[in-house]
Design a protein around this motif. Structure first.
Motif, PDB file in Angstrom:
ATOM      1  N   SER A  57       5.915  40.150   1.294  1.00  7.07           N
ATOM      2  CA  SER A  57       5.630  40.783   0.010  1.00  7.07           C
ATOM      3  C   SER A  57       4.312  41.493  -0.006  1.00  7.07           C
ATOM      4  CB  SER A  57       5.643  39.710  -1.093  1.00  7.07           C
ATOM      5  OG  SER A  57       4.673  38.740  -0.807  1.00  7.07           O
ATOM      6  N   GLY A  58       3.550  41.462   1.079  1.00  5.00           N
ATOM      7  CA  GLY A  58       2.302  42.227   1.155  1.00  5.00           C
ATOM      8  C   GLY A  58       1.097  41.443   0.709  1.00  5.00           C
ATOM      9  N   SER A  59       1.147  40.117   0.755  1.00  2.00           N
ATOM     10  CA  SER A  59       0.019  39.314   0.317  1.00  2.00           C
ATOM     11  C   SER A  59      -1.196  39.614   1.162  1.00  2.00           C
ATOM     12  CB  SER A  59       0.371  37.834   0.425  1.00  2.00           C
ATOM     13  OG  SER A  59      -0.764  37.060   0.251  1.00  2.00           O
ATOM     14  N   ASP A  60      -2.400  39.524   0.536  1.00  2.00           N
ATOM     15  CA  ASP A  60      -3.602  39.821   1.285  1.00  2.00           C
ATOM     16  C   ASP A  60      -4.252  38.588   1.872  1.00  2.00           C
ATOM     17  OD1 ASP A  60      -4.373  38.782  -1.071  1.00  2.00           O
ATOM     18  OD2 ASP A  60      -5.846  40.345  -1.556  1.00  2.00           O
ATOM     19  N   SER A  61      -3.559  37.455   1.875  1.00  2.00           N
ATOM     20  CA  SER A  61      -4.093  36.278   2.518  1.00  2.00           C
ATOM     21  C   SER A  61      -2.972  35.281   2.715  1.00  2.00           C
ATOM     22  CB  SER A  61      -5.209  35.652   1.682  1.00  2.00           C
ATOM     23  OG  SER A  61      -4.741  35.383   0.396  1.00  2.00           O
ATOM     24  N   ASP A  62      -3.144  34.386   3.698  1.00  5.83           N
ATOM     25  CA  ASP A  62      -2.054  33.466   3.940  1.00  5.83           C
ATOM     26  C   ASP A  62      -2.150  32.267   3.024  1.00  5.83           C
ATOM     27  OD1 ASP A  62      -3.926  31.776   4.925  1.00  5.83           O
ATOM     28  OD2 ASP A  62      -3.434  32.050   7.036  1.00  5.83           O
ATOM     29  N   SER A  63      -1.048  31.502   2.977  1.00  8.86           N
ATOM     30  CA  SER A  63      -0.965  30.404   2.019  1.00  8.86           C
ATOM     31  C   SER A  63      -1.923  29.285   2.349  1.00  8.86           C
ATOM     32  CB  SER A  63       0.471  29.866   1.973  1.00  8.86           C
ATOM     33  OG  SER A  63       0.868  29.422   3.265  1.00  8.86           O
ATOM     34  N   GLY A  64      -2.477  29.287   3.534  1.00 13.11           N
ATOM     35  CA  GLY A  64      -3.403  28.226   3.896  1.00 13.11           C
ATOM     36  C   GLY A  64      -4.830  28.554   3.552  1.00 13.11           C
ATOM     37  N   GLU A  65      -5.087  29.702   2.986  1.00 12.11           N
ATOM     38  CA  GLU A  65      -6.453  30.110   2.672  1.00 12.11           C
ATOM     39  C   GLU A  65      -6.992  29.307   1.516  1.00 12.11           C
ATOM     40  OE1 GLU A  65      -6.906  34.254   2.169  1.00 12.11           O
ATOM     41  OE2 GLU A  65      -8.767  34.068   1.077  1.00 12.11           O
ATOM     42  N   THR A  66      -8.259  28.917   1.600  1.00 11.60           N
ATOM     43  CA  THR A  66      -8.855  28.218   0.479  1.00 11.60           C
ATOM     44  C   THR A  66      -9.154  29.194  -0.616  1.00 11.60           C
ATOM     45  OG1 THR A  66     -11.092  28.529   1.297  1.00 11.60           O
ATOM     46  CG2 THR A  66      -9.916  26.559   2.069  1.00 11.60           C
ATOM     47  N   ASP A  67      -9.609  28.700  -1.753  1.00 11.69           N
ATOM     48  CA  ASP A  67      -9.856  29.549  -2.913  1.00 11.69           C
ATOM     49  C   ASP A  67     -11.088  30.399  -2.786  1.00 11.69           C
ATOM     50  OD1 ASP A  67      -7.780  29.358  -4.511  1.00 11.69           O
ATOM     51  OD2 ASP A  67      -8.684  28.109  -6.041  1.00 11.69           O
ATOM     52  N   GLY A  68     -11.830  30.267  -1.725  1.00 13.40           N
ATOM     53  CA  GLY A  68     -12.974  31.153  -1.567  1.00 13.40           C
ATOM     54  C   GLY A  68     -14.122  30.443  -0.918  1.00 13.40           C
ATOM     55  N   THR A  69     -14.831  31.151  -0.140  1.00 13.69           N
ATOM     56  CA  THR A  69     -16.015  30.592   0.493  1.00 13.69           C
ATOM     57  C   THR A  69     -17.277  31.214  -0.031  1.00 13.69           C
ATOM     58  OG1 THR A  69     -15.841  32.184   2.274  1.00 13.69           O
ATOM     59  CG2 THR A  69     -14.732  30.076   2.603  1.00 13.69           C
ATOM     60  N   GLY A  70     -17.163  32.246  -0.824  1.00 11.98           N
ATOM     61  CA  GLY A  70     -18.340  32.907  -1.343  1.00 11.98           C
ATOM     62  C   GLY A  70     -19.051  33.692  -0.263  1.00 11.98           C
ATOM     63  N   SER A  71     -20.161  34.256  -0.623  1.00 12.96           N
ATOM     64  CA  SER A  71     -20.931  35.038   0.339  1.00 12.96           C
ATOM     65  C   SER A  71     -21.765  34.126   1.203  1.00 12.96           C
ATOM     66  CB  SER A  71     -21.835  36.005  -0.415  1.00 12.96           C
ATOM     67  OG  SER A  71     -22.769  36.555   0.450  1.00 12.96           O
ATOM     68  N   ALA A  72     -21.995  34.531   2.414  1.00 10.89           N
ATOM     69  CA  ALA A  72     -22.805  33.740   3.340  1.00 10.89           C
ATOM     70  C   ALA A  72     -24.222  33.600   2.832  1.00 10.89           C
ATOM     71  CB  ALA A  72     -22.783  34.369   4.726  1.00 10.89           C
ATOM     72  N   SER A  73     -24.653  34.513   1.991  1.00 10.59           N
ATOM     73  CA  SER A  73     -26.031  34.477   1.521  1.00 10.59           C
ATOM     74  C   SER A  73     -26.157  33.870   0.142  1.00 10.59           C
ATOM     75  CB  SER A  73     -26.603  35.892   1.499  1.00 10.59           C
ATOM     76  OG  SER A  73     -25.827  36.719   0.671  1.00 10.59           O
ATOM     77  N   SER A 304      -5.413  58.267  -6.066  1.00  9.43           N
ATOM     78  CA  SER A 304      -4.957  57.131  -5.259  1.00  9.43           C
ATOM     79  C   SER A 304      -6.052  56.071  -5.201  1.00  9.43           C
ATOM     80  CB  SER A 304      -4.599  57.581  -3.841  1.00  9.43           C
ATOM     81  OG  SER A 304      -4.176  56.505  -3.051  1.00  9.43           O
ATOM     82  N   VAL A 305      -5.650  54.821  -5.431  1.00  9.27           N
ATOM     83  CA  VAL A 305      -6.577  53.690  -5.402  1.00  9.27           C
ATOM     84  C   VAL A 305      -5.957  52.561  -4.591  1.00  9.27           C
ATOM     85  CG1 VAL A 305      -7.627  51.867  -6.811  1.00  9.27           C
ATOM     86  CG2 VAL A 305      -7.772  54.233  -7.552  1.00  9.27           C
ATOM     87  N   SER A 306      -6.778  51.881  -3.819  1.00 11.76           N
ATOM     88  CA  SER A 306      -6.311  50.783  -2.959  1.00 11.76           C
ATOM     89  C   SER A 306      -5.685  49.654  -3.764  1.00 11.76           C
ATOM     90  CB  SER A 306      -7.482  50.223  -2.144  1.00 11.76           C
ATOM     91  OG  SER A 306      -8.123  51.237  -1.423  1.00 11.76           O
ATOM     92  N   PHE A 307      -4.674  49.015  -3.153  1.00 17.03           N
ATOM     93  CA  PHE A 307      -4.013  47.871  -3.784  1.00 17.03           C
ATOM     94  C   PHE A 307      -3.318  47.095  -2.672  1.00 17.03           C
ATOM     95  CE2 PHE A 307      -1.033  45.475  -6.306  1.00 17.03           C
ATOM     96  CZ  PHE A 307      -1.579  45.394  -7.569  1.00 17.03           C
ATOM     97  N   TYR A 308      -3.893  45.919  -2.309  1.00 16.84           N
ATOM     98  CA  TYR A 308      -3.349  45.124  -1.210  1.00 16.84           C
ATOM     99  C   TYR A 308      -3.146  43.676  -1.663  1.00 16.84           C
ATOM    100  CZ  TYR A 308      -4.954  49.042   1.630  1.00 16.84           C
ATOM    101  OH  TYR A 308      -5.170  50.298   2.143  1.00 16.84           O
ATOM    102  N   GLY A 309      -1.908  43.244  -1.760  1.00 18.78           N
ATOM    103  CA  GLY A 309      -1.636  41.860  -2.124  1.00 18.78           C
ATOM    104  C   GLY A 309      -2.037  41.546  -3.543  1.00 18.78           C
ATOM    105  N   GLY A 310      -1.591  42.351  -4.490  1.00 16.10           N
ATOM    106  CA  GLY A 310      -1.933  42.140  -5.885  1.00 16.10           C
ATOM    107  C   GLY A 310      -0.738  41.756  -6.729  1.00 16.10           C
ATOM    108  N   LEU A 311      -0.917  41.785  -8.044  1.00 17.50           N
ATOM    109  CA  LEU A 311       0.090  41.341  -9.000  1.00 17.50           C
ATOM    110  C   LEU A 311       0.289  42.395 -10.079  1.00 17.50           C
ATOM    111  CD1 LEU A 311      -1.305  37.723  -9.484  1.00 17.50           C
ATOM    112  CD2 LEU A 311       0.672  38.357  -8.076  1.00 17.50           C
TER     113      LEU A 311
END
Length: 386
Positions: A57-73, A304-311
């Motif tokens: 379906s074009g998801s931009d991340s796999d189902s095993g991805e956590t909810d976020g790691t934030g920025s390294a900084s 045209s605007v980017s759209f990858y794995g959205g709703l």
């Protein structure tokens, strides 16, 4: 002014910092992070996935991805679970000097007044009552006396009917907006977007990074709120406070699609659904780009605007708001604008428009943001005359 990512930052750091009095601050001492988080998202139409598989379906991340790691900084985040912050969420408030000419709300002394009569603020200067904006701004009436060049001071210095319409760089973005970004940045680097936003002279705070409740005192400091990668669901009471803030003149934008699970549906919906708009994942996560646009101030100059794995976005008419579908994909509306009493919402079905990859490859992305902020700005405040 606080920095974007420092531990004590109110912009991207851990505490809620209130916008400085006087609206804009052109001396922004800010260092923007280049993000750097690993992501399973694809980096664009010509790139392959870096660490996972793309669903059909074009998801931009796999189902095993956590909810976020934030920025390294950013302030350190847990290695598992949802994106969080050590922010204490404290909020302070500022008081208005009674000798200043700026007021936060109409004040009466108990005597009857004619609403058509101008109220004196200071000797020689009058203002028409009944006109207020977000950000504690004051508009002036036909008897306004110009005091010089327009500055970010909550006053109509040049008497053109617009408060704080300052655009030093000539980029079409008002330099006096106070903006709050809820939650963490997306999984891909977005330093270019963040640096650009801060360079406009706006006050930008990244807040709501923990469970500290959102209240009216916090919101009243801001003209625009952007929902990024939210760390939690919001309560019905918080949603009602945000709804009241919008209806009083605030501008709310929402993004989603940060990860391939239900949180990117439920969390923003806890805020926007009470206003008749909601993300829907019944057709899974899908991709664009978005090329079908309706005529609207946000779509001017956009093809045209980017759209990858959205709703896509569900719309429920409530008899209060005026909704406009301004961008679509075959699955449904993916960009919706809403005018709600004195405020506005812009709901977009993806988050890739904030990533460096898109800013560098698609020049229209920057114009898209220029249009969004201009449209969301409170009426007669901090807008740039065209």
């Amino acid at each position: 002014m606080t920095t974007w990512f420092g531990p004590s930052s109110a912009l991207l750091g851990a505490a809620i910092v209130l916008a400085a009095p006087g609206c804009g601050n052109t001396n922004n001492n800010v260092t923007a992070s280049d993000g750097g988080s690993d992501s399973d998202a694809t980096t664009g139409p010509t790139s392959t996935a870096t660490d996972g598989t793309i669903t059909a379906s074009g998801s931009d991340s796999d189902s095993g991805e956590t909810d976020g790691t934030g920025s390294a900084s950013m302030t350190s985040l847990p290695t598992t679970g949802d994106p969080t912050s050590t922010s204490n969420g404290s909020a302070t408030s500022s008081t208005t000097d009674p000798d200043t000419t700026s007021t936060t709300s109409p004040v009466t002394d108990g005597s009857a007044t004619d609403p058509d009569t101008a109220t004196t603020i200071e000797p020689g200067t009058t203002t028409e009552p009944g006109s207020t904006t977000m950000g504690e701004s004051t508009t002036t009436g036909p008897d306004c006396i110009p005091t010089g060049e327009e500055t970010c001071n909550d006053l109509d210095d040049d008497c053109n009917g617009i408060v704080d319409d300052v655009d030093i760089g000539g980029d079409g973005i008002c330099d006096c907006l106070n903006i709050a970004i809820f939650g963490n940045e997306g999984a891909n680097p977005s330093a270019e977007f963040q640096a650009w936003l801060e360079a406009q002279g706006t006050q930008v705070d990244r807040i709501s990074l923990d469970i500290t409740p959102i209240d009216a005192v916090t919101l009243e400091k801001y003209d625009i709120v952007i929902l990024d990668w939210l760390v939690r669901n919001y309560s019905a009471d918080e949603a009602a406070i945000i709804k009241t803030w919008v209806e009083a003149g605030g501008g709310l934008m929402s993004m989603t699609g940060h990860t391939n699970n239900q949180t990117v549906v439920d969390r923003p919906n806890s805020i926007i659904a009470p206003m008749g708009l909601a993300y829907n994942n019944s057709q899974g996560f899908f991709s664009g780009p978005v090329t079908q646009w309706a005529q609207h101030p946000i779509t001017e100059g956009i093809t045209s605007v980017s759209f990858y794995g959205g709703l896509y976005v569900d719309i429920t008419e409530d008899g209060v708001a005026v909704n406009e579908v301004i961008g679509t994909l075959p699955q449904g509306p993916v960009a919706v604008g809403q005018t709600r009493i004195d405020g506005k919402l812009f709901i977009f079905g993806d988050e890739w428009i904030e990533f460096d990859s898109e800013w560098q490859q698609i020049p229209q992305i920057k114009q898209f943001w220029v249009n969004i902020l201009a449209w969301l700005s409170p009426q007669n405040f901090c807008t740039i005359p065209q």
